[in-house]
Scaffold this motif. Structure first.
Motif, PDB file in Angstrom:
ATOM      1  N   ILE A  73      19.931  70.945 101.157  1.00  0.00           N
ATOM      2  CA  ILE A  73      20.537  71.555  99.972  1.00  0.00           C
ATOM      3  C   ILE A  73      21.993  71.111  99.897  1.00  0.00           C
ATOM      4  O   ILE A  73      22.614  70.762 100.914  1.00  0.00           O
ATOM      5  N   GLN A  74      22.537  71.103  98.693  1.00  0.00           N
ATOM      6  CA  GLN A  74      23.930  70.723  98.490  1.00  0.00           C
ATOM      7  C   GLN A  74      24.699  71.973  98.043  1.00  0.00           C
ATOM      8  O   GLN A  74      24.638  72.378  96.882  1.00  0.00           O
ATOM      9  N   PRO A  75      25.433  72.609  98.975  1.00  0.00           N
ATOM     10  CA  PRO A  75      26.123  73.860  98.652  1.00  0.00           C
ATOM     11  C   PRO A  75      27.075  73.770  97.464  1.00  0.00           C
ATOM     12  O   PRO A  75      27.255  74.751  96.749  1.00  0.00           O
ATOM     13  N   SER A  76      27.673  72.587  97.239  1.00  0.00           N
ATOM     14  CA  SER A  76      28.599  72.462  96.112  1.00  0.00           C
ATOM     15  C   SER A  76      27.894  72.631  94.773  1.00  0.00           C
ATOM     16  O   SER A  76      28.509  73.064  93.785  1.00  0.00           O
ATOM     17  N   GLU A  77      26.588  72.291  94.707  1.00  0.00           N
ATOM     18  CA  GLU A  77      25.818  72.508  93.482  1.00  0.00           C
ATOM     19  C   GLU A  77      25.392  73.968  93.368  1.00  0.00           C
ATOM     20  O   GLU A  77      25.490  74.584  92.297  1.00  0.00           O
ATOM     21  N   ILE A  78      24.907  74.534  94.467  1.00  0.00           N
ATOM     22  CA  ILE A  78      24.461  75.927  94.463  1.00  0.00           C
ATOM     23  C   ILE A  78      25.619  76.870  94.142  1.00  0.00           C
ATOM     24  O   ILE A  78      25.425  77.939  93.557  1.00  0.00           O
ATOM     25  N   PHE A  79      26.826  76.455  94.489  1.00  0.00           N
ATOM     26  CA  PHE A  79      28.002  77.306  94.323  1.00  0.00           C
ATOM     27  C   PHE A  79      28.353  77.558  92.847  1.00  0.00           C
ATOM     28  O   PHE A  79      28.940  78.598  92.511  1.00  0.00           O
ATOM     29  N   LYS A  80      28.001  76.652  91.955  1.00  0.00           N
ATOM     30  CA  LYS A  80      28.503  76.710  90.575  1.00  0.00           C
ATOM     31  C   LYS A  80      28.160  78.000  89.828  1.00  0.00           C
ATOM     32  O   LYS A  80      29.032  78.582  89.169  1.00  0.00           O
ATOM     33  N   PRO A  81      26.903  78.495  89.871  1.00  0.00           N
ATOM     34  CA  PRO A  81      26.635  79.765  89.178  1.00  0.00           C
ATOM     35  C   PRO A  81      27.462  80.934  89.722  1.00  0.00           C
ATOM     36  O   PRO A  81      27.959  81.752  88.935  1.00  0.00           O
ATOM     37  N   SER A  82      27.620  81.012  91.039  1.00  0.00           N
ATOM     38  CA  SER A  82      28.418  82.111  91.604  1.00  0.00           C
ATOM     39  C   SER A  82      29.892  81.946  91.242  1.00  0.00           C
ATOM     40  O   SER A  82      30.619  82.942  91.090  1.00  0.00           O
ATOM     41  N   PHE A  83      30.343  80.709  91.076  1.00  0.00           N
ATOM     42  CA  PHE A  83      31.724  80.438  90.663  1.00  0.00           C
ATOM     43  C   PHE A  83      31.974  80.983  89.260  1.00  0.00           C
ATOM     44  O   PHE A  83      32.975  81.677  89.005  1.00  0.00           O
ATOM     45  N   ILE A  84      31.044  80.690  88.335  1.00  0.00           N
ATOM     46  CA  ILE A  84      31.170  81.182  86.962  1.00  0.00           C
ATOM     47  C   ILE A  84      31.161  82.713  86.943  1.00  0.00           C
ATOM     48  O   ILE A  84      31.997  83.344  86.283  1.00  0.00           O
ATOM     49  N   LEU A  85      30.222  83.309  87.655  1.00  0.00           N
ATOM     50  CA  LEU A  85      30.102  84.766  87.648  1.00  0.00           C
ATOM     51  C   LEU A  85      31.310  85.431  88.304  1.00  0.00           C
ATOM     52  O   LEU A  85      31.733  86.513  87.878  1.00  0.00           O
ATOM     53  N   MET A  86      31.884  84.788  89.329  1.00  0.00           N
ATOM     54  CA  MET A  86      33.063  85.363  89.976  1.00  0.00           C
ATOM     55  C   MET A  86      34.249  85.362  89.033  1.00  0.00           C
ATOM     56  O   MET A  86      35.016  86.347  88.966  1.00  0.00           O
ATOM     57  N   LEU A  87      34.443  84.283  88.291  1.00  0.00           N
ATOM     58  CA  LEU A  87      35.514  84.248  87.295  1.00  0.00           C
ATOM     59  C   LEU A  87      35.303  85.341  86.249  1.00  0.00           C
ATOM     60  O   LEU A  87      36.251  86.037  85.850  1.00  0.00           O
ATOM     61  N   ALA A  88      34.041  85.476  85.787  1.00  0.00           N
ATOM     62  CA  ALA A  88      33.725  86.502  84.792  1.00  0.00           C
ATOM     63  C   ALA A  88      34.011  87.893  85.360  1.00  0.00           C
ATOM     64  O   ALA A  88      34.567  88.757  84.667  1.00  0.00           O
ATOM     65  N   TYR A  89      33.650  88.109  86.608  1.00  0.00           N
ATOM     66  CA  TYR A  89      33.869  89.403  87.269  1.00  0.00           C
ATOM     67  C   TYR A  89      35.357  89.728  87.357  1.00  0.00           C
ATOM     68  O   TYR A  89      35.793  90.850  87.026  1.00  0.00           O
ATOM     69  N   LEU A  90      36.174  88.760  87.795  1.00  0.00           N
ATOM     70  CA  LEU A  90      37.610  88.983  87.963  1.00  0.00           C
ATOM     71  C   LEU A  90      38.289  89.293  86.633  1.00  0.00           C
ATOM     72  O   LEU A  90      39.127  90.201  86.539  1.00  0.00           O
ATOM     73  N   ILE A  91      37.950  88.520  85.604  1.00  0.00           N
ATOM     74  CA  ILE A  91      38.590  88.711  84.297  1.00  0.00           C
ATOM     75  C   ILE A  91      38.079  89.974  83.630  1.00  0.00           C
ATOM     76  O   ILE A  91      38.825  90.686  82.950  1.00  0.00           O
ATOM     77  N   TYR A  92      36.803  90.298  83.830  1.00  0.00           N
ATOM     78  CA  TYR A  92      36.244  91.543  83.291  1.00  0.00           C
ATOM     79  C   TYR A  92      36.912  92.767  83.928  1.00  0.00           C
ATOM     80  O   TYR A  92      37.188  93.757  83.248  1.00  0.00           O
ATOM     81  N   GLN A  93      37.181  92.687  85.232  1.00  0.00           N
ATOM     82  CA  GLN A  93      37.815  93.803  85.928  1.00  0.00           C
ATOM     83  C   GLN A  93      39.268  93.994  85.496  1.00  0.00           C
ATOM     84  O   GLN A  93      39.781  95.120  85.515  1.00  0.00           O
ATOM     85  N   ASN A  94      39.927  92.899  85.120  1.00  0.00           N
ATOM     86  CA  ASN A  94      41.334  92.975  84.729  1.00  0.00           C
ATOM     87  C   ASN A  94      41.584  92.039  83.549  1.00  0.00           C
ATOM     88  O   ASN A  94      42.077  90.933  83.731  1.00  0.00           O
ATOM     89  N   PRO A  95      41.248  92.448  82.330  1.00  0.00           N
ATOM     90  CA  PRO A  95      41.421  91.590  81.152  1.00  0.00           C
ATOM     91  C   PRO A  95      42.893  91.230  80.938  1.00  0.00           C
ATOM     92  O   PRO A  95      43.791  91.975  81.348  1.00  0.00           O
ATOM     93  N   PRO A  96      43.158  90.091  80.290  1.00  0.00           N
ATOM     94  CA  PRO A  96      44.543  89.657  80.087  1.00  0.00           C
ATOM     95  C   PRO A  96      45.269  90.534  79.065  1.00  0.00           C
ATOM     96  O   PRO A  96      44.653  91.012  78.113  1.00  0.00           O
ATOM     97  N   PRO A  97      46.575  90.766  79.239  1.00  0.00           N
ATOM     98  CA  PRO A  97      47.356  91.473  78.220  1.00  0.00           C
ATOM     99  C   PRO A  97      47.545  90.591  76.977  1.00  0.00           C
ATOM    100  O   PRO A  97      47.075  89.452  76.935  1.00  0.00           O
ATOM    101  N   ILE A  98      48.249  91.110  75.994  1.00  0.00           N
ATOM    102  CA  ILE A  98      48.405  90.408  74.711  1.00  0.00           C
ATOM    103  C   ILE A  98      49.034  89.028  74.889  1.00  0.00           C
ATOM    104  O   ILE A  98      48.602  88.046  74.290  1.00  0.00           O
ATOM    105  N   ASN A  99      50.053  88.919  75.723  1.00  0.00           N
ATOM    106  CA  ASN A  99      50.749  87.647  75.931  1.00  0.00           C
ATOM    107  C   ASN A  99      50.141  86.799  77.047  1.00  0.00           C
ATOM    108  O   ASN A  99      50.732  85.803  77.459  1.00  0.00           O
ATOM    109  N   GLY A 100      48.972  87.181  77.545  1.00  0.00           N
ATOM    110  CA  GLY A 100      48.318  86.424  78.597  1.00  0.00           C
ATOM    111  C   GLY A 100      48.709  86.897  79.989  1.00  0.00           C
ATOM    112  O   GLY A 100      49.635  87.694  80.173  1.00  0.00           O
TER     113      GLY A 100
END
Length: 363
Positions: free
Chosen positions: A105-132
């Motif tokens: 298996i190639q972990p760098s390929e398997i990692f991509k879905p968890s990478f997307i979901l982790m970004l979504a999780y972090l931003i969902y938990q703390n959305p950006p303010p008006i000025n970013g």
């Protein structure tokens, strides 16, 4: 638990399959023409991809959101284990062998879905303010982008690492970061570029850059450009597609399949494929307006759109000599199972978030 509901049919985004299914069918036609055995394998990969799509489509991601950081760190451990237990092929250590089997298996390929979901999780938990995002929050999210970049680049697999880096910071740019941070990053990269080239790049990576800027293209690119020129406006018949069928064109069903397509179907065939990708990318980006209050889904949408854009732009630019030769396939088009399955997982996650949004909203 998956429950059949009429709202699934009304909320499902039918435009996505309408745009990528023709790409899959066209790919199968070309691969079958080039090598029937490869086409049979690609059919198996397609079935695996469909199963992966369905699994991630029915998984209740919102209810299992607490598992996302765990999945991310498990994948980080897999990337770390590559350096210790990894299997080396062609001078790169990117694979792990599954115990008691001959499969890898190639972990760098398997990692991509968890990478997307982790970004979504972090931003969902703390959305950006008006000025970013300001510097503190920007650095916190950047840590989760830069860590896998460093681990994958060390394998070495700079191409895949750079894709993750661009997708991660590209999503932050779309979601919102204060403009002074971007100006500082641009200035830092401009100043440090000579140092990065001299001391951090591997010899083969420098060679790719040298081949790219050289007046004479490499053998692979030269043959690719001949195949594209041979196609003309409407393409050649199977017997007249000499670059592909006499094996002058390297990796004609994978990395250089775009050149094969143009040789067979001409400029018009290549234009149709590019148009399908453009429509798919713009459709995904258009969902930002529809989902403006749902940061979790917006991050996933933008990540998938950026992955497609980068893969398509780099692969096609590579075949016509506008980018260094790297092993980045065309989504849903190049022969191979890992890339196809990963993109089907992307769309399975995305379709789940869009289709089942009625579960947490009134829309």
């Amino acid at each position: 638990m998956f429950v059949l509901d009429r709202r699934i049919l009304t909320h499902f985004d039918y435009m996505q399959p309408l745009l990528f299914i023709p790409i899959v069918l066209l790919s199968f036609f070309l691969i079958f023409e080039a090598n029937a055995l490869l086409a049979e394998k690609q059919l198996v990969y397609t079935c695996v991809g469909l199963i992966a799509f369905f699994i991630f489509f029915i998984v209740p991601i919102r209810k299992l959101i607490w598992l996302i950081p765990i999945a991310y760190w498990i994948n980080i451990l897999l990337l770390l284990s590559v350096d210790i237990f990894g299997v080396e092929k062609l001078g790169a250590k990117r694979w792990l062998e599954i115990p008691f089997t001959h499969f890898t298996i190639q972990p760098s390929e398997i990692f991509k879905p968890s990478f997307i979901l982790m970004l979504a999780y972090l931003i969902y938990q703390n959305p950006p303010p008006i000025n970013g995002y300001k510097l503190k929050q920007f650095l916190k999210i950047s840590f989760f982008i830069i860590l896998p970049f460093l681990l994958i680049a060390k394998e070495p697999d700079l191409g895949s690492a750079m894709v993750l880096l661009i997708v991660g910071f590209g999503v932050l740019f779309i979601i919102g970061v204060h403009y002074k941070i971007w100006l500082s990053i641009i200035l830092a990269i401009s100043i440090s570029s000579p140092i990065i080239y001299t001391h951090l790049l591997k010899p083969y990576q420098k060679q790719r850059i040298h081949d790219f800027i050289a007046e004479k293209p490499s053998y692979q690119v030269a043959q690719s450009m001949i195949a594209i020129g041979n196609g003309g406006l409407t393409g050649k018949s199977e017997d007249e597609a000499t670059q592909t069928h006499f094996n002058f064109l390297p990796i004609s069903t994978s990395d250089f399949i775009f050149a094969y397509l143009v040789e067979r179907l001409g400029f018009l065939g290549g234009l149709v494929l590019i148009l399908l990708y453009i429509l798919l990318i713009f459709h995904l980006l258009s969902l930002n307006h529809k989902l403006k209050d749902d940061y979790f889904t917006r991050v996933v949408v933008n990540c998938v759109a950026l992955f497609i854009f980068i893969y398509v732009a780099v692969n096609i630019s590579m075949t016509i000599g506008f980018a260094p030769v790297v092993g980045i396939p065309l989504p849903f088009f190049s022969y191979g199972g890992s890339s196809f399955t990963i993109f089907m997982i992307f769309f399975g996650i995305l379709q789940h978030l869009i289709t089942f949004r009625y579960s947490w909203t009134n829309k």
